[in-house]
Write an enzyme that holds these catalytic residues in place. Structure first.
Site, PDB file in Angstrom:
ATOM      1  CB  VAL A   1      -0.941  -0.017   1.234  1.00 55.06           C
ATOM      2  CG1 VAL A   1      -1.588   1.334   1.467  1.00 55.06           C
ATOM      3  CG2 VAL A   1      -1.997  -1.102   1.072  1.00 55.06           C
TER       4      VAL A   1
ATOM      5  CG  MET B   1       0.950   6.573   4.306  1.00 53.32           C
ATOM      6  SD  MET B   1       1.399   5.928   5.942  1.00 53.32           S
ATOM      7  CE  MET B   1       3.003   6.693   6.112  1.00 53.32           C
ATOM      8  N   PRO B   2       1.295   8.635   1.628  1.00 55.57           N
ATOM      9  CG  PRO B   2      -0.239  10.350   1.251  1.00 55.57           C
ATOM     10  CD  PRO B   2      -0.148   8.925   1.720  1.00 55.57           C
ATOM     11  CB  ALA B   3       6.666  10.622   2.970  1.00 53.22           C
ATOM     12  CG  LEU B   4       4.699  16.327   4.957  1.00 61.78           C
ATOM     13  CD1 LEU B   4       5.287  16.303   6.365  1.00 61.78           C
ATOM     14  CD2 LEU B   4       5.408  17.405   4.123  1.00 61.78           C
ATOM     15  N   GLY B   5       2.268  14.138   6.390  1.00 52.69           N
ATOM     16  CA  GLY B   5       0.845  14.341   6.661  1.00 52.69           C
ATOM     17  C   GLY B   5       0.626  15.391   7.726  1.00 52.69           C
ATOM     18  CG  LEU B   6      -2.685  18.448   9.706  1.00 49.17           C
ATOM     19  CD1 LEU B   6      -1.750  19.663   9.778  1.00 49.17           C
ATOM     20  CD2 LEU B   6      -4.121  18.923   9.441  1.00 49.17           C
ATOM     21  N   GLY B   7      -0.877  16.128  11.451  1.00 50.60           N
ATOM     22  CA  GLY B   7      -1.317  15.544  12.718  1.00 50.60           C
ATOM     23  C   GLY B   7      -2.332  16.458  13.377  1.00 50.60           C
TER      24      GLY B   7
ATOM     25  CG  ASP C   1      -1.563  10.464  13.019  1.00 55.40           C
ATOM     26  OD1 ASP C   1      -1.665   9.235  12.888  1.00 55.40           O
ATOM     27  OD2 ASP C   1      -1.379  11.019  14.123  1.00 55.40           O
TER      28      ASP C   1
ATOM     29  CE1 TYR D   1      -3.915  11.824  19.667  1.00 62.24           C
ATOM     30  CE2 TYR D   1      -3.944  12.295  17.323  1.00 62.24           C
ATOM     31  CZ  TYR D   1      -3.291  11.803  18.440  1.00 62.24           C
ATOM     32  OH  TYR D   1      -2.020  11.310  18.313  1.00 62.24           O
TER      33      TYR D   1
ATOM     34  CE  LYS E   1      -1.645   7.961  16.152  1.00 68.13           C
ATOM     35  NZ  LYS E   1      -2.283   9.289  16.053  1.00 68.13           N
TER      36      LYS E   1
ATOM     37  CG  HIS F   1      -2.918   6.173  20.738  1.00 67.73           C
ATOM     38  ND1 HIS F   1      -3.923   7.088  20.552  1.00 67.73           N
ATOM     39  CD2 HIS F   1      -1.786   6.908  20.871  1.00 67.73           C
ATOM     40  CE1 HIS F   1      -3.416   8.310  20.589  1.00 67.73           C
ATOM     41  NE2 HIS F   1      -2.115   8.223  20.778  1.00 67.73           N
TER      42      HIS F   1
HETATM   43  P1  NDP Z   1       4.861  18.682  16.271  1.00 71.07           P
HETATM   44  O1  NDP Z   1       6.311  18.376  16.252  1.00 71.07           O
HETATM   45  O2  NDP Z   1       4.061  18.437  15.072  1.00 71.07           O
HETATM   46  O3  NDP Z   1       4.726  20.210  16.713  1.00 71.07           O
HETATM   47  C1  NDP Z   1       3.490  20.830  16.841  1.00 71.07           C
HETATM   48  C2  NDP Z   1       3.681  22.134  17.610  1.00 71.07           C
HETATM   49  O4  NDP Z   1       4.531  23.005  16.883  1.00 71.07           O
HETATM   50  C3  NDP Z   1       2.407  22.878  17.842  1.00 71.07           C
HETATM   51  O5  NDP Z   1       2.521  23.541  19.078  1.00 71.07           O
HETATM   52  C4  NDP Z   1       2.361  23.876  16.669  1.00 71.07           C
HETATM   53  O6  NDP Z   1       1.636  25.026  17.071  1.00 71.07           O
HETATM   54  C5  NDP Z   1       3.822  24.178  16.457  1.00 71.07           C
HETATM   55  N1  NDP Z   1       4.187  24.365  15.039  1.00 71.07           N
HETATM   56  C6  NDP Z   1       3.707  23.703  13.953  1.00 71.07           C
HETATM   57  N2  NDP Z   1       4.321  24.110  12.836  1.00 71.07           N
HETATM   58  C7  NDP Z   1       5.224  25.049  13.205  1.00 71.07           C
HETATM   59  C8  NDP Z   1       6.152  25.837  12.476  1.00 71.07           C
HETATM   60  N3  NDP Z   1       6.270  25.728  11.167  1.00 71.07           N
HETATM   61  N4  NDP Z   1       6.910  26.706  13.183  1.00 71.07           N
HETATM   62  C9  NDP Z   1       6.797  26.822  14.537  1.00 71.07           C
HETATM   63  N5  NDP Z   1       5.925  26.094  15.281  1.00 71.07           N
HETATM   64  C10 NDP Z   1       5.148  25.210  14.607  1.00 71.07           C
HETATM   65  O7  NDP Z   1       4.290  17.925  17.565  1.00 71.07           O
HETATM   66  P2  NDP Z   1       3.011  17.049  17.928  1.00 71.07           P
HETATM   67  O8  NDP Z   1       3.314  16.509  19.262  1.00 71.07           O
HETATM   68  O9  NDP Z   1       1.775  17.790  17.712  1.00 71.07           O
HETATM   69  O10 NDP Z   1       3.076  15.815  16.925  1.00 71.07           O
HETATM   70  C11 NDP Z   1       2.516  15.813  15.621  1.00 71.07           C
HETATM   71  C12 NDP Z   1       1.465  14.746  15.495  1.00 71.07           C
HETATM   72  O11 NDP Z   1       1.972  13.464  15.895  1.00 71.07           O
HETATM   73  C13 NDP Z   1       0.245  14.928  16.395  1.00 71.07           C
HETATM   74  O12 NDP Z   1      -0.636  15.911  15.952  1.00 71.07           O
HETATM   75  C14 NDP Z   1      -0.338  13.545  16.354  1.00 71.07           C
HETATM   76  O13 NDP Z   1      -1.026  13.342  15.137  1.00 71.07           O
HETATM   77  C15 NDP Z   1       0.915  12.686  16.440  1.00 71.07           C
HETATM   78  N6  NDP Z   1       1.256  12.315  17.842  1.00 71.07           N
HETATM   79  C16 NDP Z   1       1.152  10.990  18.178  1.00 71.07           C
HETATM   80  C17 NDP Z   1       1.451  10.558  19.445  1.00 71.07           C
HETATM   81  C18 NDP Z   1       1.354   9.105  19.752  1.00 71.07           C
HETATM   82  O14 NDP Z   1       1.427   8.732  20.932  1.00 71.07           O
HETATM   83  N7  NDP Z   1       1.185   8.248  18.781  1.00 71.07           N
HETATM   84  C19 NDP Z   1       1.851  11.498  20.509  1.00 71.07           C
HETATM   85  C20 NDP Z   1       1.958  12.866  20.063  1.00 71.07           C
HETATM   86  C21 NDP Z   1       1.676  13.234  18.772  1.00 71.07           C
HETATM   87  P3  NDP Z   1       0.383  25.612  16.216  1.00 71.07           P
HETATM   88  O15 NDP Z   1      -0.654  24.520  16.083  1.00 71.07           O
HETATM   89  O16 NDP Z   1      -0.084  26.754  17.056  1.00 71.07           O
HETATM   90  O17 NDP Z   1       0.954  26.028  14.906  1.00 71.07           O
END
Ligand code: NDP
Length: 292
Positions: free
Chosen positions: A11, A13-19, A44, A49, A74, A107
């Site tokens: 399958v 999958m795009p390498a880069l996504g929005l969390g 993601d 969440y 998850k 998860h």
């Molecule tokens: P990230 O490394 O993605 O950082 C997100 C933080 O950085 C937010 O505070 C955001 O603020 C800020 N930010 C985003 N883009 C920029 C930028 N270009 N410049 C400066 N600051 C920026 O951390 P996350 O912990 O959110 O991880 C990403 C994703 O991973 C989560 O959303 C989730 O989908 C997943 N995840 C999974 C976990 C697991 O246990 N499986 C645990 C934690 C995360 P703002 O929104 O204000 O821009």
């Protein structure tokens, strides 16, 4: 443009996504809408969440063909167990309003109740066999727990999503994933966890990363995302701001050198920002996932 990665079952999958962790439900539709308009095709989310419904709404309203969007969610630990996990899939699919999920992960491992974690994974295997999900995987699994999972189940996880940013790189987990053919997907890929919990040393202000960013006319976040992509990892940066969502996707027009990648690799401190997987208990902090 984007970059695709082939999972171990073929399958793509795009390498880069929005969390969307910590993205409030009322902000989620706008964030996912902005991401899809920018060109993201991987989202993601997670049952825990509390925003699967809004992710589904945004995808449906975007006009982008469902088949073009890769949806990853998850199962939370309070839904582990064979029948409970099958039902948890139905909850998530209904909230997302899709018949089939692209990738479904456990998860967290629950080391103190690992039999239940195994039962949950067997439910994922059944969902895969039934065509309800296109790929299955895990999150926050250590090499030891991956090995135990492999000994007791059939399907090699397609993905292991782990904390991975310049200050915490988990080389042992990356090696274990690679040996299995499991894709390592980075959570907190730009080191959000080094800043949003009141961290005093955010990756965004790291002098080495800022120097490399200046050399390319890029931002620290963009450099960190390239660092993942060029090493074959998937990354899912989170933002609720359209400008940053676009910034985090504008990473396909430059290349880090081998020396720059090595310089970022050398920043690791070995200090985890997130929860130690060993400390997760079956009560999952009391979080109960509501019905759809
Ligand atoms: P990230 O490394 O993605 O950082 C997100 C933080 O950085 C937010 O505070 C955001 O603020 C800020 N930010 C985003 N883009 C920029 C930028 N270009 N410049 C400066 N600051 C920026 O951390 P996350 O912990 O959110 O991880 C990403 C994703 O991973 C989560 O959303 C989730 O989908 C997943 N995840 C999974 C976990 C697991 O246990 N499986 C645990 C934690 C995360 P703002 O929104 O204000 O821009």
């Amino acid at each position: 443009m984007t970059m695709m990665i082939k999972l171990n079952n073929g399958v793509e999958m795009p390498a880069l996504g929005l969390g969307v962790f910590q993205t409030a439900p009322e902000a989620t539709t706008d964030a996912v809408t902005a991401a899809l308009a920018t060109g993201y095709r991987l989202i993601d989310t997670a049952a825990a969440y509390g925003n699967e419904r809004e992710v589904g709404d945004a995808i449906r309203r975007s006009g982008v063909d469902r088949a073009e969007v890769f949806i990853e969610t998850k199962i939370w630990v309070t839904d582990y167990g064979y029948d409970k996990t099958l039902h948890a899939f139905e909850k998530s699919a209904a909230k997302l309003d899709v018949d089939q999920l692209d990738l479904l992960l456990l998860h967290q491992p629950v080391p103190t109740a690992f039999d239940t974690t195994i039962d949950a994974y067997r439910a994922l295997e059944q969902l895969l066999a039934d065509g309800r999900v296109r790929a299955i995987g895990v999150s926050n699994f250590t090499p030891e727990l991956l090995a135990e999972l492999r000994n007791r189940t059939e399907i090699v996880p397609a993905v292991n999503q782990i904390e991975l940013h310049p200050y915490y790189t988990q080389p042992d987990v990356q090696t274990a994933d690679a040996e299995l053919g499991t894709l390592t997907q980075a959570w907190s890929p730009i080191g959000g966890i080094t800043s949003y919990r009141g961290g005093t040393r955010p990756t965004f202000a790291d002098p080495t990363i800022l120097d490399i960013a200046a050399a390319h006319g890029k931002t620290a976040a963009q450099v960190m995302i390239r660092w993942h992509l060029q090493q074959g990892r998937s990354a899912i940066p989170k933002s609720v701001r359209p400008q940053r969502i676009a910034e985090n996707f504008a990473v396909f027009d430059f290349q880090l050198t081998t020396e720059q990648i090595a310089a970022i690799d050398a920043l690791k401190t070995g200090e985890r920002g997130g929860i130690d997987p060993a400390s997760i208990s079956a009560d999952g902090f009391g979080l109960i996932i509501p019905e759809a």
